[in-house]
Scaffold this motif. Structure first.
Motif, mmCIF file in Angstrom:
data_model
loop_
_atom_site.group_PDB
_atom_site.id
_atom_site.type_symbol
_atom_site.label_atom_id
_atom_site.label_comp_id
_atom_site.label_asym_id
_atom_site.label_seq_id
_atom_site.Cartn_x
_atom_site.Cartn_y
_atom_site.Cartn_z
ATOM 1 N N ALA B 26 -14.118 13.352 -2.024
ATOM 2 C CA ALA B 26 -12.895 12.861 -2.662
ATOM 3 C C ALA B 26 -13.172 12.467 -4.107
ATOM 4 O O ALA B 26 -12.386 12.764 -5.019
ATOM 5 C CB ALA B 26 -12.335 11.674 -1.877
ATOM 6 N N LEU B 36 -4.897 13.318 -8.014
ATOM 7 C CA LEU B 36 -4.684 13.694 -6.618
ATOM 8 C C LEU B 36 -4.171 15.123 -6.492
ATOM 9 O O LEU B 36 -3.331 15.416 -5.659
ATOM 10 C CB LEU B 36 -3.665 12.739 -5.981
ATOM 11 C CG LEU B 36 -4.176 11.332 -5.726
ATOM 12 C CD1 LEU B 36 -3.035 10.428 -5.313
ATOM 13 C CD2 LEU B 36 -5.252 11.356 -4.642
ATOM 14 N N ILE B 40 -5.548 17.789 1.663
ATOM 15 C CA ILE B 40 -6.497 17.323 2.671
ATOM 16 C C ILE B 40 -7.398 18.481 3.100
ATOM 17 O O ILE B 40 -8.584 18.299 3.383
ATOM 18 C CB ILE B 40 -5.762 16.757 3.903
ATOM 19 C CG1 ILE B 40 -4.854 15.604 3.498
ATOM 20 C CG2 ILE B 40 -6.741 16.313 4.976
ATOM 21 C CD1 ILE B 40 -5.571 14.354 3.083
ATOM 22 N N LEU B 43 -10.147 18.789 0.598
ATOM 23 C CA LEU B 43 -11.094 17.706 0.824
ATOM 24 C C LEU B 43 -12.001 18.021 2.021
ATOM 25 O O LEU B 43 -13.230 17.845 1.955
ATOM 26 C CB LEU B 43 -10.319 16.411 1.059
ATOM 27 C CG LEU B 43 -11.110 15.160 1.425
ATOM 28 C CD1 LEU B 43 -12.146 14.838 0.358
ATOM 29 C CD2 LEU B 43 -10.151 13.987 1.608
ATOM 30 N N SER B 60 -5.472 7.528 6.360
ATOM 31 C CA SER B 60 -4.634 8.235 5.397
ATOM 32 C C SER B 60 -5.463 8.573 4.163
ATOM 33 O O SER B 60 -6.591 8.100 4.002
ATOM 34 C CB SER B 60 -3.455 7.358 4.966
ATOM 35 O OG SER B 60 -3.953 6.217 4.275
ATOM 36 N N LEU B 61 -4.889 9.369 3.293
ATOM 37 C CA LEU B 61 -5.551 9.693 2.032
ATOM 38 C C LEU B 61 -5.741 8.426 1.195
ATOM 39 O O LEU B 61 -6.742 8.281 0.482
ATOM 40 C CB LEU B 61 -4.728 10.724 1.250
ATOM 41 C CG LEU B 61 -5.320 11.209 -0.067
ATOM 42 C CD1 LEU B 61 -6.707 11.796 0.144
ATOM 43 C CD2 LEU B 61 -4.403 12.252 -0.696
#
Lengths: 224, 224
Positions: B26, B36, B40, B43, B60-61
């Motif tokens: 991340a 951002l 996901i 990532l 969560s992110l």
DNA sequence: TGCACTGAGTGCAACGGTGCACTGGGTGCA
DNA sequence: TGCACCCAGTGCACCGTTGCACTCAGTGCA
């Protein structure tokens, strides 16, 4: 060596990666300890898996050894099949002496020195457990079958018996050569040692050739 | 940064390794995309885990981001606590200006340049989602609390209010410095860029010091 | 010769990861 | 404005690994 079938998901990739790590670690430990002088625990640590995982992948240490030796055979088969195919249909038939040349080229091209030390040592070791001999002979037979199959595909005109004899002779001859090399160099991994290996292989192949005169060109036999 | 508690088995090690990989990935993606601007899935691929695994570790992110920023704070706290403790009990009491010196040394010593780029950019970005601001501010507060606790342990004689004010001022000041640095250097990672960072940090700390005269040595204020 | 120890191999349950289908919110476009 | 698509987040079942206790054969020693 890539997996036989493409890995389609992460689970399969993980499984294959761990199986390969176990085999690779076994090869390293055979080399480092000069035989089976390590435990399953040693193998697991070196492969970076748990002891249980080793047995998830292999039924026994014998199966691990078989996989190690199988890799050696696979290397040789790969070198053989990696050669460009004969250029025309006529050449693909008959001519066992050209099949010999191709196999000889594969033996020369394959880096057998590091990976076959323990194979030879295992076969030659009087104190070795008999079950290891069984593993080795089975792997040699399996590998020989695959090599013969590749050769038949490449040269379908050549008699199957001739191919089987050729493959068997060369594989066992390579083991003899390797034992001599091992005794002469103590398995050193340097330029001098590799020169000795090349020389011994050439002598072996030249010796074999004298019994395999060319069918199309009886004069001028060449020895490298 | 090692785990807080020692890893006692391979399962725990695997879990921690994957958690760390996600946080590290991340941080890299924040840097590479300037915020951002990744999914996901991106990532997960970068961390070499599955998408589901990301949510096994983080709700969560936002939680992933919090962990990334928390690492930055932890780095600073580590640099602070790594300094040799004051030599005697008398020195451990009072003297908020010496506490200031220690915190300043930690700020100078910590390699904040690469890891804080996105932190600063995130706080300064008008288009950023408000929930990211919430994450950042919470992490700053948590990190500030840990830093203040470390300072109180090191200098129990200093007033708690003074410590809280000092930590809060320095942390937010560092963010301002970082934004200026970022605008001056476009986040280049070379010697010239680091020289600019050092210069800006020194100016900020010198400016703060003029409001923190030494209690024991009123003359000769030094600016580096 | 009996005992203690080592290590290969095994069964079982739990853990962590993974695949996949799904929901729902947000976005863009005709 | 409705629809299609994207993506975060979720539930569930399965896979592969792991921990651990166990059996049994082999070995060495008092």
């Amino acid at each position: 060596m890539p997996a036989i079938h493409p890995i389609t998901d992460r689970r399969a990739a993980l499984k294959e990666r761990h199986r390969r790590a176990i085999v690779a670690a076994a090869a390293v430990l055979l080399e480092e300890t000069g035989g089976l002088n390590f435990t399953i625990e040693d193998l697991a640590v070196r492969a970076d898996v748990s002891r249980r995982t080793v047995f998830n992948h292999f039924a026994s240490l014998g199966d691990v050894l078989a996989a190690v030796f199988d890799d050696v055979m696979a290397e040789l088969v790969d070198c053989y099949t990696a050669q460009p195919p004969p250029e025309d249909a006529a050449q693909r038939s008959a001519s066992v002496d050209e099949a010999f040349d191709e196999l000889a080229a594969a033996v020369r091209a394959t880096d057998l020195v590091p990976s076959m030390s323990y194979l030879t040592r295992s076969l030659g070791d009087k104190d070795q457990s008999p079950w290891v001999d069984g593993v080795l002979l089975r792997v040699l037979e399996d590998g020989g079958l695959r090599l013969a199959a590749a050769m038949r595909e490449r040269r379908p005109g050549v008699d199957a018996l001739e191919i089987d004899l050729l493959v068997n002779t060369v594989l066992h001859g390579v083991l003899v050569v390797h034992r001599h090399w091992y005794e002469a160099t103590a398995a050193a991994d340097d330029d001098a040692s590799r020169a000795v290996w090349s020389s011994l292989v050439d002598r072996f192949l030249a010796r074999l050739r004298s019994g395999y005169a060319r069918e199309h060109d009886p004069g001028d036999p060449t020895s490298a």
